[in-house]
Each structure stands twice: as structure tokens, then as C-alpha cells.
Design a protein around this motif. Sequence first.
Motif, PDB file in Angstrom:
ATOM      1  N   ARG A 262      13.715  12.256  24.464  1.00  0.00           N
ATOM      2  CA  ARG A 262      12.704  11.207  24.320  1.00  0.00           C
ATOM      3  C   ARG A 262      11.747  11.351  25.496  1.00  0.00           C
ATOM      4  O   ARG A 262      12.175  11.412  26.650  1.00  0.00           O
ATOM      5  CB  ARG A 262      13.383   9.841  24.330  1.00  0.00           C
TER       6      ARG A 262
ATOM      7  N   SER B  12       7.646  10.657  27.354  1.00  0.00           N
ATOM      8  CA  SER B  12       6.384   9.915  27.381  1.00  0.00           C
ATOM      9  C   SER B  12       5.207  10.877  27.319  1.00  0.00           C
ATOM     10  O   SER B  12       4.068  10.453  27.274  1.00  0.00           O
ATOM     11  CB  SER B  12       6.310   9.022  28.620  1.00  0.00           C
TER      12      SER B  12
ATOM     13  N   GLU C 255       1.360  13.096  23.403  1.00  0.00           N
ATOM     14  CA  GLU C 255       1.365  11.940  24.291  1.00  0.00           C
ATOM     15  C   GLU C 255       2.406  10.992  23.740  1.00  0.00           C
ATOM     16  O   GLU C 255       2.452  10.753  22.538  1.00  0.00           O
ATOM     17  CB  GLU C 255      -0.007  11.275  24.318  1.00  0.00           C
ATOM     18  N   GLY C 256       3.236  10.456  24.602  1.00  0.00           N
ATOM     19  CA  GLY C 256       4.363   9.632  24.166  1.00  0.00           C
ATOM     20  C   GLY C 256       3.976   8.229  23.821  1.00  0.00           C
ATOM     21  O   GLY C 256       2.822   7.867  23.932  1.00  0.00           O
ATOM     22  N   PRO C 257       4.955   7.456  23.382  1.00  0.00           N
ATOM     23  CA  PRO C 257       6.336   7.904  23.234  1.00  0.00           C
ATOM     24  C   PRO C 257       6.459   8.914  22.093  1.00  0.00           C
ATOM     25  O   PRO C 257       5.741   8.840  21.104  1.00  0.00           O
ATOM     26  CB  PRO C 257       7.110   6.630  22.932  1.00  0.00           C
TER      27      PRO C 257
ATOM     28  N   PHE D 144      14.353   5.048  20.204  1.00  0.00           N
ATOM     29  CA  PHE D 144      13.367   4.316  20.990  1.00  0.00           C
ATOM     30  C   PHE D 144      13.746   2.848  21.086  1.00  0.00           C
ATOM     31  O   PHE D 144      14.245   2.258  20.129  1.00  0.00           O
ATOM     32  CB  PHE D 144      11.974   4.448  20.363  1.00  0.00           C
TER      33      PHE D 144
ATOM     34  N   ASP E 206      11.842  10.377  29.160  1.00  0.00           N
ATOM     35  CA  ASP E 206      11.827   8.922  29.250  1.00  0.00           C
ATOM     36  C   ASP E 206      13.253   8.406  29.193  1.00  0.00           C
ATOM     37  O   ASP E 206      13.869   8.361  28.127  1.00  0.00           O
ATOM     38  CB  ASP E 206      10.992   8.349  28.105  1.00  0.00           C
TER      39      ASP E 206
END
Length: 152
Positions: free
Chosen positions: A10, A12, A27-29, A59, A143
Motif C-alpha cells: 500500500r 502513497s 499518486e496514492g493512495p 485501505f 503507507d
Amino acid sequence: MARMRAVVQRVSGAAVTVAGETVGAIEGPGLCVLVGVTHGDTEQQAAQLARKLWTVRLFDGSADPDGPGELSCSDLAAPLLVISQFTLYGDARKGRRPTWNAAAPGPVAEPLVDEVVAQLRALGATVQTGRFGADMKVSLVNDGPFTVLLEV
């Protein structure tokens, strides 16, 4: 039975470059996914892996008091960066050098990684990729950190 593997992080944000050129970035998430293919893996497994990646709940959804505790890429329309990585089938149990015997050769692996990407896109995902067989440099902000291994 053959089992297609994915290391899922996961993030960001994540990017992959080849010879100084950015070939894929999100570009996260979102998720940065390293995919390994072994002998005997199938298109059905590629489709199953794509469905799992799109729907696995990784998430945090706690900001929404009425929503579920965990959310998936499909819930958030989160992007994925999918990168082929034969070294996921490296075996270093003996000696000091890993062997790659369990990794499928390029002509077998590349179409299956492409199938994972195609299936994700068919599900509605935004997907960026690396470049198969290239010397890639992957950068990401994990993340959490949050990393899981999936096998299908």
C-alpha cells in the motif's frame, strides 16, 4: 499446483524508471504490485489475481463512520503500479546464490503479467506498469508500512 505470486504494498505514491525515464507512476493512495510467474501458471490465475488485487481490502476506511472498516482499490478507484518480478521465485535455501529455476521464462511470464494488467483495466482500474525484462528502478512511499503476499 503452480501459484502466481504478488507482493502488494500500500503506497502513497510509486514510480518505476528505466534508463532515467519514468515509464510508470501513480499518486496514492494506491498499490505497488510486484508480480511473479512460475511454470504452469495460467490466464485464469492471472484473472483471479487481478480480481483479488482490485477487491482486497487494504485501505483504512475509518474516516467514514457509516462505511466499512477497510476499503479496496475498487472502493476508492485507487491506482495500481504493476511490475513483473521473476525474483519472487528465487530460492536461496542452499548455498549462497539464489536459483531462479521456479521462475517462468520471459515468453511464458510476460503474457501472463500483461493479462493481469488487462484484467485489472477491464475491471475499471487505473494501471501503470514497468517494462518487462528491463533494469528497472522502483521508488515508493510504503503507507503503513503495509505489505502483503498474495498467491492464487
